[in-house]
Write a protein that holds these residues in place. Sequence first.
Motif, mmCIF file in Angstrom:
data_model
loop_
_atom_site.group_PDB
_atom_site.id
_atom_site.type_symbol
_atom_site.label_atom_id
_atom_site.label_comp_id
_atom_site.label_asym_id
_atom_site.label_seq_id
_atom_site.Cartn_x
_atom_site.Cartn_y
_atom_site.Cartn_z
ATOM 1 N N GLN A 156 0.845 -1.198 0.000
ATOM 2 C CA GLN A 156 0.000 0.000 0.000
ATOM 3 C C GLN A 156 0.881 1.250 0.000
ATOM 4 N N TYR A 157 1.907 1.240 0.837
ATOM 5 C CA TYR A 157 2.819 2.366 0.914
ATOM 6 C C TYR A 157 3.504 2.601 -0.433
ATOM 7 N N MET A 158 4.022 1.548 -1.043
ATOM 8 C CA MET A 158 4.752 1.694 -2.309
ATOM 9 C C MET A 158 3.852 2.274 -3.403
ATOM 10 N N ARG A 159 2.617 1.816 -3.496
ATOM 11 C CA ARG A 159 1.691 2.365 -4.498
ATOM 12 C C ARG A 159 1.499 3.858 -4.285
ATOM 13 N N TYR A 160 1.326 4.262 -3.032
ATOM 14 C CA TYR A 160 1.135 5.675 -2.710
ATOM 15 C C TYR A 160 2.417 6.467 -2.931
ATOM 16 N N ALA A 161 3.524 5.989 -2.392
ATOM 17 C CA ALA A 161 4.771 6.761 -2.342
ATOM 18 C C ALA A 161 5.327 7.071 -3.723
ATOM 19 N N ILE A 162 5.295 6.116 -4.629
ATOM 20 C CA ILE A 162 5.838 6.348 -5.971
ATOM 21 C C ILE A 162 5.060 7.460 -6.668
ATOM 22 N N LYS A 163 3.740 7.419 -6.575
ATOM 23 C CA LYS A 163 2.908 8.469 -7.186
ATOM 24 C C LYS A 163 3.128 9.817 -6.505
ATOM 25 N N ASP A 164 3.184 9.808 -5.166
ATOM 26 C CA ASP A 164 3.321 11.048 -4.414
ATOM 27 C C ASP A 164 4.682 11.704 -4.672
ATOM 28 N N TYR A 165 5.734 10.908 -4.733
ATOM 29 C CA TYR A 165 7.065 11.452 -4.993
ATOM 30 C C TYR A 165 7.125 12.045 -6.397
ATOM 31 N N ALA A 166 6.536 11.353 -7.361
ATOM 32 C CA ALA A 166 6.494 11.871 -8.735
ATOM 33 C C ALA A 166 5.758 13.210 -8.770
ATOM 34 N N LYS A 167 4.644 13.300 -8.057
ATOM 35 C CA LYS A 167 3.870 14.545 -7.999
ATOM 36 C C LYS A 167 4.690 15.673 -7.378
ATOM 37 N N ASP A 168 5.344 15.391 -6.248
ATOM 38 C CA ASP A 168 6.148 16.422 -5.584
ATOM 39 C C ASP A 168 7.318 16.881 -6.447
#
Length: 154
Positions: free
Chosen positions: A14-26
């Motif tokens: 769950q974390y990996m799915r969120y984190a990859i997208k969130d880091y790309a956005k930031d």
Amino acid sequence: MVTLDPMNQEEFQQYMRYAIKDYAKDKTISGNWSEEEAMDRSEQEFSRLLPKGEKTEFNHLYSIFDKEQLLGMIWIAPESSTNYKEGFIYDFVIWEKYQGQGYGKQAMKEIEMKAKELGMEKIQLHVFGHNQVARGLYEKMGYEITNIKMAKTI
């Protein structure tokens, strides 16, 4: 009361799915990456830091709970493979619906205790300039600015 528990495999996914997208956005918001390249570059960065998408002995990934409610995640590791006394918080997230309720501050206090248990004497982190909420939290917790990188699109 906030507790930090080592992530189980489901929480990690769950974390990996969120984190990859969130880091790309930031990285896109901060102007470091274009939208077209952001997801690929984010996936590459996570592959480098978490080889094969797995936790390692050096990476300490925790789920943040209040009782049994999952509030977010935090990831800390030694600054380098030769310096275990300095830790680095690679990521920290309180899910949006739990933000502004004091959980972030409690989680930061908990990660400081975990870091001491791991033998760390100092913690560093990176915060995106546009993330005013996070910057405010870290300053309240006693973190000091050590570097400032500035840019201008021309």
